[in-house]
Motif scaffolding. Structure first.
Motif, PDB file in Angstrom:
ATOM      1  N   LEU A   1      18.166  15.139  -5.990  1.00 40.47           N
ATOM      2  CA  LEU A   1      17.025  14.730  -5.177  1.00 40.47           C
ATOM      3  C   LEU A   1      16.062  15.889  -4.951  1.00 40.47           C
ATOM      4  CD1 LEU A   1      18.324  12.341  -2.365  1.00 40.47           C
ATOM      5  CD2 LEU A   1      17.036  11.784  -4.417  1.00 40.47           C
ATOM      6  N   PHE A   2      16.613  17.096  -4.778  1.00 42.41           N
ATOM      7  CA  PHE A   2      15.758  18.264  -4.587  1.00 42.41           C
ATOM      8  C   PHE A   2      14.837  18.455  -5.788  1.00 42.41           C
ATOM      9  CE2 PHE A   2      19.397  20.169  -1.903  1.00 42.41           C
ATOM     10  CZ  PHE A   2      18.956  19.456  -0.790  1.00 42.41           C
ATOM     11  N   LYS A   3      15.368  18.184  -6.972  1.00 39.19           N
ATOM     12  CA  LYS A   3      14.588  18.376  -8.189  1.00 39.19           C
ATOM     13  C   LYS A   3      13.417  17.403  -8.281  1.00 39.19           C
ATOM     14  CE  LYS A   3      18.529  20.085 -10.893  1.00 39.19           C
ATOM     15  NZ  LYS A   3      19.447  19.799 -12.037  1.00 39.19           N
ATOM     16  N   VAL A   4      13.592  16.188  -7.752  1.00 39.65           N
ATOM     17  CA  VAL A   4      12.547  15.160  -7.887  1.00 39.65           C
ATOM     18  C   VAL A   4      11.859  14.852  -6.564  1.00 39.65           C
ATOM     19  CG1 VAL A   4      13.765  14.100  -9.831  1.00 39.65           C
ATOM     20  CG2 VAL A   4      14.168  13.230  -7.515  1.00 39.65           C
ATOM     21  N   GLY A   5      12.192  15.606  -5.510  1.00 36.75           N
ATOM     22  CA  GLY A   5      11.702  15.285  -4.168  1.00 36.75           C
ATOM     23  C   GLY A   5      10.195  15.223  -4.053  1.00 36.75           C
ATOM     24  N   ARG A   6       9.498  16.223  -4.583  1.00 31.42           N
ATOM     25  CA  ARG A   6       8.037  16.249  -4.478  1.00 31.42           C
ATOM     26  C   ARG A   6       7.423  15.096  -5.251  1.00 31.42           C
ATOM     27  NH1 ARG A   6       5.190  21.864  -5.766  1.00 31.42           N
ATOM     28  NH2 ARG A   6       6.538  22.401  -3.989  1.00 31.42           N
ATOM     29  N   ARG A   7       7.925  14.867  -6.448  1.00 32.02           N
ATOM     30  CA  ARG A   7       7.423  13.766  -7.268  1.00 32.02           C
ATOM     31  C   ARG A   7       7.707  12.417  -6.598  1.00 32.02           C
ATOM     32  NH1 ARG A   7       4.347  14.224 -11.732  1.00 32.02           N
ATOM     33  NH2 ARG A   7       5.795  15.690 -12.715  1.00 32.02           N
ATOM     34  N   ALA A   8       8.905  12.263  -6.031  1.00 34.50           N
ATOM     35  CA  ALA A   8       9.276  11.011  -5.381  1.00 34.50           C
ATOM     36  C   ALA A   8       8.387  10.724  -4.181  1.00 34.50           C
ATOM     37  CB  ALA A   8      10.739  11.061  -4.947  1.00 34.50           C
ATOM     38  N   PHE A   9       8.043  11.766  -3.418  1.00 32.52           N
ATOM     39  CA  PHE A   9       7.175  11.568  -2.249  1.00 32.52           C
ATOM     40  C   PHE A   9       5.783  11.122  -2.680  1.00 32.52           C
ATOM     41  CE2 PHE A   9       4.213  12.965   1.047  1.00 32.52           C
ATOM     42  CZ  PHE A   9       4.806  12.399   2.174  1.00 32.52           C
ATOM     43  N   SER A  10       5.281  11.714  -3.758  1.00 30.12           N
ATOM     44  CA  SER A  10       3.976  11.320  -4.282  1.00 30.12           C
ATOM     45  C   SER A  10       4.000   9.873  -4.767  1.00 30.12           C
ATOM     46  CB  SER A  10       3.588  12.267  -5.430  1.00 30.12           C
ATOM     47  OG  SER A  10       2.373  11.862  -6.028  1.00 30.12           O
ATOM     48  N   VAL A  11       5.077   9.505  -5.483  1.00 27.72           N
ATOM     49  CA  VAL A  11       5.226   8.136  -5.982  1.00 27.72           C
ATOM     50  C   VAL A  11       5.283   7.140  -4.828  1.00 27.72           C
ATOM     51  CG1 VAL A  11       6.825   6.554  -7.134  1.00 27.72           C
ATOM     52  CG2 VAL A  11       6.317   8.770  -8.166  1.00 27.72           C
ATOM     53  N   ALA A  12       6.084   7.466  -3.808  1.00 32.59           N
ATOM     54  CA  ALA A  12       6.254   6.555  -2.672  1.00 32.59           C
ATOM     55  C   ALA A  12       4.965   6.406  -1.869  1.00 32.59           C
ATOM     56  CB  ALA A  12       7.378   7.060  -1.779  1.00 32.59           C
ATOM     57  N   SER A  13       4.284   7.513  -1.615  1.00 29.25           N
ATOM     58  CA  SER A  13       3.074   7.474  -0.785  1.00 29.25           C
ATOM     59  C   SER A  13       1.985   6.616  -1.417  1.00 29.25           C
ATOM     60  CB  SER A  13       2.555   8.893  -0.549  1.00 29.25           C
ATOM     61  OG  SER A  13       3.518   9.677   0.112  1.00 29.25           O
ATOM     62  N   LEU A  14       1.689   6.878  -2.695  1.00 29.58           N
ATOM     63  CA  LEU A  14       0.672   6.081  -3.381  1.00 29.58           C
ATOM     64  C   LEU A  14       1.180   4.671  -3.663  1.00 29.58           C
ATOM     65  CD1 LEU A  14      -0.739   8.776  -5.817  1.00 29.58           C
ATOM     66  CD2 LEU A  14      -1.929   7.722  -3.886  1.00 29.58           C
ATOM     67  N   GLY A  15       2.515   4.534  -3.769  1.00 31.82           N
ATOM     68  CA  GLY A  15       3.115   3.217  -3.968  1.00 31.82           C
ATOM     69  C   GLY A  15       3.090   2.362  -2.718  1.00 31.82           C
ATOM     70  N   VAL A  16       2.757   2.945  -1.597  1.00 33.99           N
ATOM     71  CA  VAL A  16       2.557   2.210  -0.344  1.00 33.99           C
ATOM     72  C   VAL A  16       1.071   1.957  -0.108  1.00 33.99           C
ATOM     73  CG1 VAL A  16       2.635   2.457   2.180  1.00 33.99           C
ATOM     74  CG2 VAL A  16       4.677   2.916   0.815  1.00 33.99           C
ATOM     75  N   LEU A  17       0.267   2.994  -0.307  1.00 34.09           N
ATOM     76  CA  LEU A  17      -1.167   2.906  -0.005  1.00 34.09           C
ATOM     77  C   LEU A  17      -1.891   1.906  -0.903  1.00 34.09           C
ATOM     78  CD1 LEU A  17      -3.577   4.028   1.599  1.00 34.09           C
ATOM     79  CD2 LEU A  17      -3.814   5.801  -0.162  1.00 34.09           C
ATOM     80  N   VAL A  18      -1.685   2.011  -2.216  1.00 32.57           N
ATOM     81  CA  VAL A  18      -2.414   1.142  -3.156  1.00 32.57           C
ATOM     82  C   VAL A  18      -2.058  -0.338  -2.967  1.00 32.57           C
ATOM     83  CG1 VAL A  18      -2.795   0.613  -5.599  1.00 32.57           C
ATOM     84  CG2 VAL A  18      -2.766   2.993  -4.829  1.00 32.57           C
ATOM     85  N   PRO A  19      -0.748  -0.716  -2.874  1.00 32.90           N
ATOM     86  CA  PRO A  19      -0.438  -2.139  -2.654  1.00 32.90           C
ATOM     87  C   PRO A  19      -0.988  -2.678  -1.335  1.00 32.90           C
ATOM     88  CG  PRO A  19       1.485  -0.993  -3.483  1.00 32.90           C
ATOM     89  CD  PRO A  19       0.465   0.062  -3.155  1.00 32.90           C
ATOM     90  N   PHE A  20      -0.951  -1.870  -0.284  1.00 31.47           N
ATOM     91  CA  PHE A  20      -1.475  -2.334   1.007  1.00 31.47           C
ATOM     92  C   PHE A  20      -2.969  -2.647   0.891  1.00 31.47           C
ATOM     93  CE2 PHE A  20      -3.402  -1.788   5.176  1.00 31.47           C
ATOM     94  CZ  PHE A  20      -2.578  -2.575   5.967  1.00 31.47           C
ATOM     95  N   ILE A  21      -3.724  -1.743   0.280  1.00 32.30           N
ATOM     96  CA  ILE A  21      -5.166  -1.943   0.133  1.00 32.30           C
ATOM     97  C   ILE A  21      -5.459  -3.151  -0.761  1.00 32.30           C
ATOM     98  CG2 ILE A  21      -7.279  -0.945  -0.819  1.00 32.30           C
ATOM     99  CD1 ILE A  21      -6.246   1.804   0.048  1.00 32.30           C
ATOM    100  N   MET A  22      -4.721  -3.286  -1.860  1.00 32.87           N
ATOM    101  CA  MET A  22      -4.967  -4.405  -2.773  1.00 32.87           C
ATOM    102  C   MET A  22      -4.594  -5.743  -2.153  1.00 32.87           C
ATOM    103  SD  MET A  22      -3.986  -2.868  -6.572  1.00 32.87           S
ATOM    104  CE  MET A  22      -4.403  -4.416  -7.371  1.00 32.87           C
ATOM    105  N   GLY A  23      -3.465  -5.784  -1.399  1.00 32.79           N
ATOM    106  CA  GLY A  23      -3.071  -7.022  -0.728  1.00 32.79           C
ATOM    107  C   GLY A  23      -4.049  -7.401   0.351  1.00 32.79           C
ATOM    108  N   TRP A  24      -4.452  -6.425   1.143  1.00 35.33           N
ATOM    109  CA  TRP A  24      -5.451  -6.667   2.189  1.00 35.33           C
ATOM    110  C   TRP A  24      -6.773  -7.130   1.583  1.00 35.33           C
ATOM    111  CZ3 TRP A  24     -10.053  -3.800   2.648  1.00 35.33           C
ATOM    112  CH2 TRP A  24     -10.821  -4.084   3.773  1.00 35.33           C
ATOM    113  N   GLY A  25      -7.193  -6.470   0.497  1.00 41.13           N
ATOM    114  CA  GLY A  25      -8.461  -6.823  -0.140  1.00 41.13           C
ATOM    115  C   GLY A  25      -8.454  -8.227  -0.712  1.00 41.13           C
ATOM    116  N   LEU A  26      -7.347  -8.609  -1.347  1.00 39.21           N
ATOM    117  CA  LEU A  26      -7.253  -9.958  -1.918  1.00 39.21           C
ATOM    118  C   LEU A  26      -7.371 -11.023  -0.834  1.00 39.21           C
ATOM    119  CD1 LEU A  26      -6.660 -11.908  -4.261  1.00 39.21           C
ATOM    120  CD2 LEU A  26      -4.213 -11.571  -3.802  1.00 39.21           C
TER     121      LEU A  26
END
Length: 393
Positions: free
Chosen positions: A85-110
């Motif tokens: 997890l330490f090896k992928v922690g930074r990448r995982a946080f980036s994936v999760a953060s944008l993986g929350v923000l983009v779907p929320f905006i797209m669902g709200w927009g639709l």
């Protein structure tokens, strides 16, 4: 018609029908070279009110389903070492953060374009935020890919995604009630972060120091017994600090991962998982009621929301994984697509509060089940293509 009851005969018969049909469907799909998880979910659709009407859920199936997904994530945690997890922690946080923000905006927009009310727009956006890591974990485990870098990123990102999603859901629910307690939200966030940091950085070290004590225990299958205690104890503790029980179960397995090699934990955990997880998957299938889709308006909106749900996760998580090769980015995006019962829970909360009407509730349930069914076959294709390419070469 079979329903949950306190009498032992109907309970045993219900267990027999659900487990036998789920495993039969899994066997058929395995022989068709498709993921067993898809067959087990479709078994729920077949047994549920939409088709045969033999099973209508109830407390028994709900309890087994909850324990099943908890034990699934515990077993997955056993395959994930903190060092990974330490090896992928930074990448995982980036994936999760944008993986929350983009779907929320797209669902709200639709929903905004569709003309729904502001609170309905926000609830639909929140439903798209969720990721059900258990579905992807089940598929990856069946493919023997849990130890791959992309799988580690998906699992870590799913944990972070779950926390961010629960915080968003807490805020949305508060808005629906007419008030937003910032102090309560901040406290929940602080406790969640503290719990996760402790489990990642200290839990495995504590277990290593306790290994000598475990070796001295006289109780049979000591490592497995301690594993069960940790699994259920940390799952309960996780709910108390404001995160999902499956996060506690995942970290319980991870805490034992460094000392579990050569012990019976893996062997017994897989056996228990094979018994419990079908109930979790069947219950997802039970949630899909086909009668509500007689209205073309509901069908079209359901399909459109599903497209947005898939595209938003692939886009958001893909952006978070930039820097990796294209195939890995696609694997991560697809692996984060399933909404599972988390999306259904968001819909149930909105429906119970009177925010979502019956049509919007059906639309979200369809999206949650559809994204859950779509992912395992595509994961198999993506993770198997490298092997096929090697053979052809």
């Amino acid at each position: 018609m079979i329903s949950s009851t306190s009498h032992s005969d109907p309970i045993l018969f219900q267990l027999f029908v659900v487990f036998a049909v789920a495993k039969l469907a899994a066997e058929i799909f395995e022989r068709l070279k498709q993921p067993a998880v898809v067959g087990e979910i479709l078994a729920g659709v077949l047994l549920g009110p939409s088709v045969l009407g033999w099973i209508h859920g109830g407390e028994l199936l709900s309890a087994l389903s909850e324990i099943g997904v908890v034990f699934l994530l515990f077993t997955v945690g056993l395959e994930v070492k903190p060092s990974s997890l330490f090896k992928v922690g930074r990448r995982a946080f980036s994936v999760a953060s944008l993986g929350v923000l983009v779907p929320f905006i797209m669902g709200w927009g639709l929903m905004r374009i569709h003309g729904e009310l502001p609170l309905q727009q926000i609830f639909i956006g929140a439903a798209l935020v969720a990721t059900r890591g258990g579905i992807t974990a089940r598929g990856l485990a069946g493919l023997g890919k849990l130890s791959s870098e992309t799988a580690q990123i998906i699992l870590a990102a799913a944990v972070i995604d779950d926390i961010l999603g629960l915080l968003i859901l807490s805020g949305v629910s508060a808005l629906a009630k007419g008030h937003l307690n910032y102090m309560e939200l901040a406290t929940t966030a602080g406790l969640s972060i503290a719990f996760i940091l402790f489990m990642i950085f200290l839990s495995s070290r504590l277990m290593k120091k306790s290994q000598g004590l475990l070796d001295k225990l006289k109780v049979g299958h000591a490592y497995f017994v301690v594993g069960l205690i940790l699994c259920f104890g940390l799952s309960y503790l996780a709910t108390k600090v404001g995160v999902a029980a499956i996060i506690g179960a995942f970290f319980a397995g991870m805490a034992l991962s460094e000392i579990s090699e050569g012990t019976e934990i893996h062997h017994y955990s897989v056996g228990v998982m094979e018994f419990l997880v079908p109930f979790f998957l069947v219950e997802i299938g039970l949630q899909l009621e086909l009668n509500v889709f007689k209205d073309w308006h509901v069908i079209s909106l359901s399909l459109l929301l599903t497209v947005f749900a898939v595209a938003s996760k692939i886009l958001g998580c893909g952006l978070g994984a930039l820097g990796m090769d294209k195939k890995s980015i696609l694997k991560i995006g697809v692996g984060m697509v399933p909404r599972g019962e988390v999306g259904i829970i968001v819909a149930q909360i909105g429906f119970s509060m009177g925010v979502l009407n019956s049509q919007l509730y059906a639309v979200v349930v369809f999206m949650a089940v559809a994204t859950t069914l779509l992912v395992p076959p595509f994961l198999k294709i993506l993770f198997s293509s490298k092997k096929r390419a090697a053979r052809s070469g």
